[in-house]
Motif scaffolding. Structure first.
Motif, PDB file in Angstrom:
ATOM      1  N   ILE A  32      52.611  38.364  37.160  1.00  0.00           N
ATOM      2  CA  ILE A  32      51.164  38.149  37.314  1.00  0.00           C
ATOM      3  C   ILE A  32      50.734  38.367  38.766  1.00  0.00           C
ATOM      4  O   ILE A  32      49.559  38.196  39.103  1.00  0.00           O
ATOM      5  CB  ILE A  32      50.715  36.753  36.796  1.00  0.00           C
ATOM      6  N   THR A  58      49.640  29.366  33.267  1.00  0.00           N
ATOM      7  CA  THR A  58      49.660  29.921  31.906  1.00  0.00           C
ATOM      8  C   THR A  58      51.087  30.108  31.361  1.00  0.00           C
ATOM      9  O   THR A  58      51.255  30.590  30.238  1.00  0.00           O
ATOM     10  CB  THR A  58      48.920  31.276  31.832  1.00  0.00           C
ATOM     11  N   ILE A  61      52.578  29.490  27.685  1.00  0.00           N
ATOM     12  CA  ILE A  61      52.352  30.412  26.565  1.00  0.00           C
ATOM     13  C   ILE A  61      53.682  31.007  26.096  1.00  0.00           C
ATOM     14  O   ILE A  61      53.839  31.335  24.910  1.00  0.00           O
ATOM     15  CB  ILE A  61      51.357  31.545  26.960  1.00  0.00           C
ATOM     16  N   HIS A  86      44.045  37.487  19.753  1.00  0.00           N
ATOM     17  CA  HIS A  86      43.969  36.172  20.390  1.00  0.00           C
ATOM     18  C   HIS A  86      42.500  35.909  20.707  1.00  0.00           C
ATOM     19  O   HIS A  86      41.869  36.678  21.416  1.00  0.00           O
ATOM     20  CB  HIS A  86      44.805  36.245  21.667  1.00  0.00           C
TER      21      HIS A  86
ATOM     22  N   MET B  61      46.190  37.058  27.891  1.00  0.00           N
ATOM     23  CA  MET B  61      46.873  36.045  28.698  1.00  0.00           C
ATOM     24  C   MET B  61      47.131  36.528  30.121  1.00  0.00           C
ATOM     25  O   MET B  61      47.279  35.721  31.030  1.00  0.00           O
ATOM     26  CB  MET B  61      48.196  35.641  28.026  1.00  0.00           C
ATOM     27  N   TYR B  62      47.239  37.861  30.293  1.00  0.00           N
ATOM     28  CA  TYR B  62      47.383  38.389  31.660  1.00  0.00           C
ATOM     29  C   TYR B  62      46.086  38.161  32.436  1.00  0.00           C
ATOM     30  O   TYR B  62      46.098  37.648  33.567  1.00  0.00           O
ATOM     31  CB  TYR B  62      47.727  39.885  31.620  1.00  0.00           C
ATOM     32  N   MET B  64      43.848  35.944  31.750  1.00  0.00           N
ATOM     33  CA  MET B  64      43.717  34.495  31.941  1.00  0.00           C
ATOM     34  C   MET B  64      44.539  34.022  33.141  1.00  0.00           C
ATOM     35  O   MET B  64      44.094  33.176  33.923  1.00  0.00           O
ATOM     36  CB  MET B  64      44.156  33.780  30.658  1.00  0.00           C
ATOM     37  N   ALA B  65      45.744  34.605  33.294  1.00  0.00           N
ATOM     38  CA  ALA B  65      46.616  34.238  34.415  1.00  0.00           C
ATOM     39  C   ALA B  65      46.016  34.678  35.749  1.00  0.00           C
ATOM     40  O   ALA B  65      46.085  33.950  36.749  1.00  0.00           O
ATOM     41  CB  ALA B  65      48.003  34.852  34.224  1.00  0.00           C
TER      42      ALA B  65
END
Lengths: 153, 141
Positions: A32, A58, A61, A86, B61-62, B64-65
Motif C-alpha cells: 500500500i 485495513t 481484511i 464489494h 480495499m487498496y 480504502m488503504a
C-alpha cells in the motif's frame, strides 16, 4: 434466485488461527506504499506504546476475507461469486493487530436483502486472539449483480 | 497508543494535510499478492473488459488503504484509528501505462466523547468521488 433470508444470523465455525508475522505486515505496508515506521521497526512501535510492530488499519481484511469464504462459498447459500462486488467495509478496533498475534475469526451473516435485482449480503467477522481477546470486528457488504432478478416483479 | 495530535488543538472543520496517491498496475499486482485478492478484474485487462468494465480497476480495499493514510500520517500512530468505514461507490479505473490518481482530503467533522473525533474524508479520482461517506473515528491525545 434471490438468497434465502433464513441464513440471516447464521454463524460459521471459528477459522484456524492466522499467525501475524512481522514480514507479512511489512509486505502489506509495502504494497500500500505506507512508510509508517510503526509497521516495520519494533523500536518505533514500542515508542508508541505497542509491544511489537502493528499492522496497517485495513490489514484485518486479509483475515476477514478468508474467513468470509465460508459464507461466500457455502453451496447451500448459493451466492454467485463471479458476480460479487464489494459494496462497503467497516472496521471497529479494540486494539491494533500486531506481530505475533494468533487470530481466529468467527463470521456471521448479518443481513440479506434484494435491491434493484441485486443480492446484498452483509457479513461480520469477529476477530480475536486464540486466547479470546477481541481485536477487531470487520463488517463487509457484498453485492451480487443481477442475481436476485427472479425475485423482482 | 500515542497520537501526536491533541484533542484540545482541533476544532470541527480542522483540515488534515491532503495527499495525492498515484495508482499504477504494478501497485495493484503488489496489493493482490499481499492481500490474497487475486480477482482478475484488478490485473487482467481482457478479463475486466469481458465482464463489462472500462479497464482494470483498483481493489476497493487498496483505495480504502490509501485514503486512511491521510489520517494515520496526521496522528502518526495508526492505532489511533478506532473505527474506519467506506462505501465503494465508483471504481478507480487504472489504465496501463498512465494509471490513475486518487486525491484525498479530510477534516474534523465532529468532536466526540473520550477525546475522540470523527474525521470525514473526500476521496476522488478523474471520475469523481470513488468512496462514499469515508470516515474514521480517531483517538486523539
Amino acid at each position: 434466485m434471490p438468497l434465502d433470508p433464513k441464513f440471516i444470523g447464521r454463524t460459521y465455525p471459528p477459522t484456524a488461527p492466522y499467525e501475524v508475522g512481522r514480514e507479512k505486515i511489512r509486505e502489506f505496508a509495502d504494497a500500500i506504499g505506507d512508510a509508517n515506521p510503526a509497521y516495520r521497526d519494533p523500536e518505533a512501535a514500542r515508542k508508541l506504546g505497542h509491544p511489537d510492530v502493528i499492522a496497517p488499519v485495513t490489514f484485518p481484511i486479509v483475515v476477514s476475507m478468508t474467513a468470509a469464504e465460508q459464507i461466500v462459498m457455502d453451496p447451500e447459500l448459493g451466492l454467485d461469486y463471479s458476480r460479487v462486488v464489494h459494496a462497503d467495509q467497516r472496521f471497529a478496533y479494540a486494539r491494533p493487530v500486531r506481530a505475533g498475534d494468533r487470530l481466529v475469526a468467527v463470521v456471521t451473516v448479518e443481513n440479506i436483502k434484494s435491491m434493484a435485482g441485486n443480492d446484498i449480503i452483509t457479513t461480520r467477522a469477529d476477530i480475536a486472539t486464540e486466547d479470546g481477546e477481541h481485536v477487531v470486528t470487520a463488517h463487509s457488504t457484498l453485492a451480487a449483480r443481477g442475481t436476485a432478478a427472479e425475485g423482482e416483479a | 497508543m500515542a497520537a501526536s495530535i491533541s484533542y484540545d488543538d482541533v476544532e470541527v472543520g480542522t483540515e488534515l494535510p491532503a495527499q495525492t496517491f498515484p495508482v499504477k498496475r504494478e501497485n495493484l499486482v503488489r496489493y493482490a499478492g499481499a492481500s490474497g485478492d487475486f480477482n482478475p478484474i484488478h490485473w487482467n485487462q481482457r478479463f475486466a473488459t469481458e465482464v463489462g468494465l472500462p479497464d482494470v480497476i483498483a481493489h476497493g480495499m487498496y483505495t480504502m488503504a490509501e485514503a486512511v493514510r491521510v489520517v494515520t500520517d496526521w496522528v502518526e500512530d495508526p492505532a489511533a484509528v478506532v473505527e474506519y468505514s467506506v462505501k465503494f461507490t465508483r471504481p478507480v479505473v487504472v489504465p496501463d501505462p498512465e494509471g490513475a490518481v486518487v486525491e484525498v482530503t479530510g477534516k474534523v467533522a465532529q468532536k466526540l466523547d473520550d477525546r475522540r473525533v470523527r474525521v470525514d474524508l473526500t476521496v476522488t479520482s478523474d471520475a469523481g468521488k470513488v468512496l462514499g461517506v469515508p470516515r474514521a473515528v480517531v483517538q486523539l491525545a
